[in-house]
Design a protein around this motif. Structure first.
Motif, PDB file in Angstrom:
ATOM      1  N   GLU A  81       7.897  25.640  -8.461  1.00  8.77           N
ATOM      2  CA  GLU A  81       9.130  25.617  -9.481  1.00  8.77           C
ATOM      3  C   GLU A  81       8.418  25.127 -11.026  1.00  8.77           C
ATOM      4  OE1 GLU A  81      12.619  24.675  -6.590  1.00  8.77           O
ATOM      5  OE2 GLU A  81      11.926  23.092  -7.439  1.00  8.77           O
ATOM      6  N   PRO A  82       7.546  26.276 -11.599  1.00 11.76           N
ATOM      7  CA  PRO A  82       6.945  25.787 -12.611  1.00 11.76           C
ATOM      8  C   PRO A  82       8.113  25.600 -14.070  1.00 11.76           C
ATOM      9  CG  PRO A  82       6.691  28.018 -12.341  1.00 11.76           C
ATOM     10  CD  PRO A  82       7.198  27.431 -10.742  1.00 11.76           C
ATOM     11  N   ASN A  83       9.222  26.144 -13.737  1.00 13.00           N
ATOM     12  CA  ASN A  83      10.379  26.076 -14.925  1.00 13.00           C
ATOM     13  C   ASN A  83      11.214  25.024 -14.618  1.00 13.00           C
ATOM     14  OD1 ASN A  83      11.411  27.585 -12.547  1.00 13.00           O
ATOM     15  ND2 ASN A  83      12.800  28.595 -14.101  1.00 13.00           N
ATOM     16  N   LEU A  84      11.241  23.911 -13.649  1.00 13.70           N
ATOM     17  CA  LEU A  84      11.689  22.493 -13.660  1.00 13.70           C
ATOM     18  C   LEU A  84      10.928  21.726 -14.002  1.00 13.70           C
ATOM     19  CD1 LEU A  84      13.386  24.491 -11.504  1.00 13.70           C
ATOM     20  CD2 LEU A  84      14.106  22.483 -10.305  1.00 13.70           C
ATOM     21  N   VAL A  85      11.492  20.493 -15.046  1.00 15.84           N
ATOM     22  CA  VAL A  85      11.180  19.540 -15.338  1.00 15.84           C
ATOM     23  C   VAL A  85      10.345  18.581 -14.728  1.00 15.84           C
ATOM     24  CG1 VAL A  85      11.416  20.149 -17.888  1.00 15.84           C
ATOM     25  CG2 VAL A  85      12.753  18.409 -16.461  1.00 15.84           C
ATOM     26  N   ASP A  86      11.145  18.462 -13.484  1.00 18.81           N
ATOM     27  CA  ASP A  86      10.773  17.482 -12.673  1.00 18.81           C
ATOM     28  C   ASP A  86       9.899  18.117 -11.537  1.00 18.81           C
ATOM     29  OD1 ASP A  86      12.977  19.050 -11.341  1.00 18.81           O
ATOM     30  OD2 ASP A  86      13.917  17.247 -10.676  1.00 18.81           O
ATOM     31  N   ASP A  96     -18.008  33.169  -0.152  1.00 18.25           N
ATOM     32  CA  ASP A  96     -18.870  32.165   0.380  1.00 18.25           C
ATOM     33  C   ASP A  96     -18.692  32.281   2.010  1.00 18.25           C
ATOM     34  OD1 ASP A  96     -19.984  31.484  -2.069  1.00 18.25           O
ATOM     35  OD2 ASP A  96     -18.596  29.833  -2.083  1.00 18.25           O
ATOM     36  N   ASP A  97     -17.575  32.279   2.421  1.00 18.63           N
ATOM     37  CA  ASP A  97     -17.017  32.375   3.746  1.00 18.63           C
ATOM     38  C   ASP A  97     -16.224  33.585   4.155  1.00 18.63           C
ATOM     39  OD1 ASP A  97     -17.951  29.543   4.291  1.00 18.63           O
ATOM     40  OD2 ASP A  97     -16.717  29.097   2.438  1.00 18.63           O
ATOM     41  N   GLY A  98     -16.280  34.639   3.499  1.00 19.94           N
ATOM     42  CA  GLY A  98     -15.486  35.749   4.169  1.00 19.94           C
ATOM     43  C   GLY A  98     -13.837  35.489   4.377  1.00 19.94           C
ATOM     44  N   ARG A  99     -13.345  34.498   3.792  1.00 24.65           N
ATOM     45  CA  ARG A  99     -11.907  34.307   4.171  1.00 24.65           C
ATOM     46  C   ARG A  99     -10.970  34.903   2.962  1.00 24.65           C
ATOM     47  NH1 ARG A  99     -10.709  29.870   7.374  1.00 24.65           N
ATOM     48  NH2 ARG A  99      -8.594  30.882   7.056  1.00 24.65           N
ATOM     49  N   GLU A 100     -10.426  35.749   3.089  1.00 20.84           N
ATOM     50  CA  GLU A 100      -9.720  36.440   2.175  1.00 20.84           C
ATOM     51  C   GLU A 100      -8.340  36.518   2.189  1.00 20.84           C
ATOM     52  OE1 GLU A 100     -10.639  40.592   1.338  1.00 20.84           O
ATOM     53  OE2 GLU A 100     -12.659  40.352   1.655  1.00 20.84           O
ATOM     54  N   LEU A 101      -7.743  35.168   1.512  1.00 22.44           N
ATOM     55  CA  LEU A 101      -6.423  34.837   1.610  1.00 22.44           C
ATOM     56  C   LEU A 101      -5.658  35.430   0.863  1.00 22.44           C
ATOM     57  CD1 LEU A 101      -7.790  32.284   3.235  1.00 22.44           C
ATOM     58  CD2 LEU A 101      -6.100  30.714   2.168  1.00 22.44           C
ATOM     59  N   LYS A 102      -4.369  35.507   0.744  1.00 25.61           N
ATOM     60  CA  LYS A 102      -3.324  36.127  -0.024  1.00 25.61           C
ATOM     61  C   LYS A 102      -2.940  34.957  -1.029  1.00 25.61           C
ATOM     62  CE  LYS A 102      -3.883  40.405   1.699  1.00 25.61           C
ATOM     63  NZ  LYS A 102      -4.394  41.350   0.853  1.00 25.61           N
ATOM     64  N   LEU A 103      -2.516  35.239  -2.200  1.00 21.81           N
ATOM     65  CA  LEU A 103      -1.932  34.323  -3.223  1.00 21.81           C
ATOM     66  C   LEU A 103      -0.448  34.595  -2.960  1.00 21.81           C
ATOM     67  CD1 LEU A 103      -2.957  32.217  -5.032  1.00 21.81           C
ATOM     68  CD2 LEU A 103      -3.034  33.849  -6.455  1.00 21.81           C
ATOM     69  N   VAL A 104       0.269  33.536  -3.056  1.00 23.00           N
ATOM     70  CA  VAL A 104       1.735  33.470  -2.908  1.00 23.00           C
ATOM     71  C   VAL A 104       2.514  32.538  -4.028  1.00 23.00           C
ATOM     72  CG1 VAL A 104       3.666  33.255  -1.553  1.00 23.00           C
ATOM     73  CG2 VAL A 104       1.682  33.965  -0.404  1.00 23.00           C
ATOM     74  N   GLY A 105       2.995  33.148  -4.839  1.00 24.44           N
ATOM     75  CA  GLY A 105       3.704  32.210  -6.010  1.00 24.44           C
ATOM     76  C   GLY A 105       3.852  33.131  -7.281  1.00 24.44           C
ATOM     77  N   PRO A 106       4.079  32.386  -8.536  1.00 26.71           N
ATOM     78  CA  PRO A 106       4.818  31.045  -8.330  1.00 26.71           C
ATOM     79  C   PRO A 106       6.002  31.108  -7.671  1.00 26.71           C
ATOM     80  CG  PRO A 106       5.040  32.219 -10.299  1.00 26.71           C
ATOM     81  CD  PRO A 106       4.379  33.139  -9.475  1.00 26.71           C
ATOM     82  N   ALA A 107       6.637  30.042  -7.015  1.00 24.06           N
ATOM     83  CA  ALA A 107       7.711  29.716  -6.365  1.00 24.06           C
ATOM     84  C   ALA A 107       8.845  29.316  -7.459  1.00 24.06           C
ATOM     85  CB  ALA A 107       7.505  28.608  -5.396  1.00 24.06           C
TER      86      ALA A 107
END
Length: 288
Positions: A112-117, A143-154
């Motif tokens: 929630e980047p657009n919430l000030v709190d 380095d380790d072959g771990r290919e994670l998916k990026l989820v966001g912003p929420a």
């Protein structure tokens, strides 16, 4: 198979009603999409949910859940870098946790980047954070072959001046990123939160970005929802939307339990570990 739900009328309708007995089979068939936004750390809670919940997160990059939770309960924990918490110590700890859990395939970022709190990041500030997220995943893969998916912003409807509308914030973020880097930001999945009627219309607004969506928090906090029975109706509708839409990749109900009074009628558990109320029993048994 038909399901019979038993509702009990509480004196003030604030205490979750009791649930029927639950029998969970040894072989678990459940929705890949269905999750929970809650700090699950009690083995009894996990054991009760395992028949209908496939994943959870706790707004942090590691969990206090019992060791072996993935094998024992067939539930994935998804780590999160919550906002501008991109200090090297956090990144190192997150990396260590991910490497210790080979089942992890996704990383949630920026709550929630657009919430000030909450994360409280302007689109321009978020560009700097995003570059760190991207570098983190690049280093992990290299380095380790771990290919994670990026989820966001929420995203949610927020309180940040000029950016209360999540689409306005996202448009500005894309523009700022392109101006700074000459390319699109890496976003494998968008994330979204919703606490009212009209979930489908909100999801339709996000289709312009061409991403599948994780609804990482959802419930109905509208003032008209003044009982667990009414929340069950809303849950049933919201889950049906999420299960039927191809653009919804995963979703999570908010929340497991909280303080002594559930003013929004969204708790899945009574107070004792592992003790689901009728709302929780509904959640793990809804069709998929």
């Amino acid at each position: 198979m038909s399901l019979i739900f038993i509702f009990t009328r509480c004196e003030n309708d604030l205490v979750p009603p009791t649930r029927p007995d639950i029998i969970i089979p040894d072989t678990i068939a459940k929705s890949f999409k269905r999750g929970l936004s809650y700090n699950l750390k009690d083995a009894e809670d996990l054991d009760t949910l395992k028949g209908g919940v496939s994943w959870w997160y706790n707004w942090y990059f590691n969990t206090e859940a019992p060791e072996g939770y993935y094998d024992d309960y067939q539930m994935e924990y998804i780590p999160m870098l919550w906002g501008g918490n991109t200090a090297q110590s956090n990144l190192t700890a997150a990396r260590s946790f991910i490497l210790d859990h080979p089942e992890i395939e996704y990383l949630l970022v920026m709550n929630e980047p657009n919430l000030v709190d909450q994360a409280n990041r302007t689109p321009a500030q978020a560009v700097s954070d995003w570059l760190i997220y991207e570098q983190f995943l690049f280093d992990l893969a290299n380095d380790d072959g771990r290919e994670l998916k990026l989820v966001g912003p929420a995203m949610n409807w927020g309180t940040l001046q000029n950016y209360s509308d999540p689409v306005v914030w996202l448009d500005a973020f894309y523009e700022a990123y392109r101006a700074a880097e000459g390319r699109e930001p890496r976003i494998d999945y968008l994330a979204f939160h919703w606490y009212d009627y009209g979930l489908s219309q909100q999801l339709d607004r996000l289709q312009k970005y061409g991403k599948q969506i994780w609804i990482t928090e959802m419930a109905n906090w509208n003032a008209n929802i003044d009982s667990y029975a009414k929340q069950i109706v809303q849950m049933t509708e919201m889950v049906a939307i999420c299960e039927s839409r191809d653009d919804v990749f995963r979703y999570a109900w908010f929340i497991g339990r909280g303080g002594p009074t559930d003013n929004n009628y969204t708790y899945l558990f009574n107070f004792d570990p592992g003790d689901l109320n009728n709302l929780g029993y509904t959640y793990i048994n809804l069709p998929y």
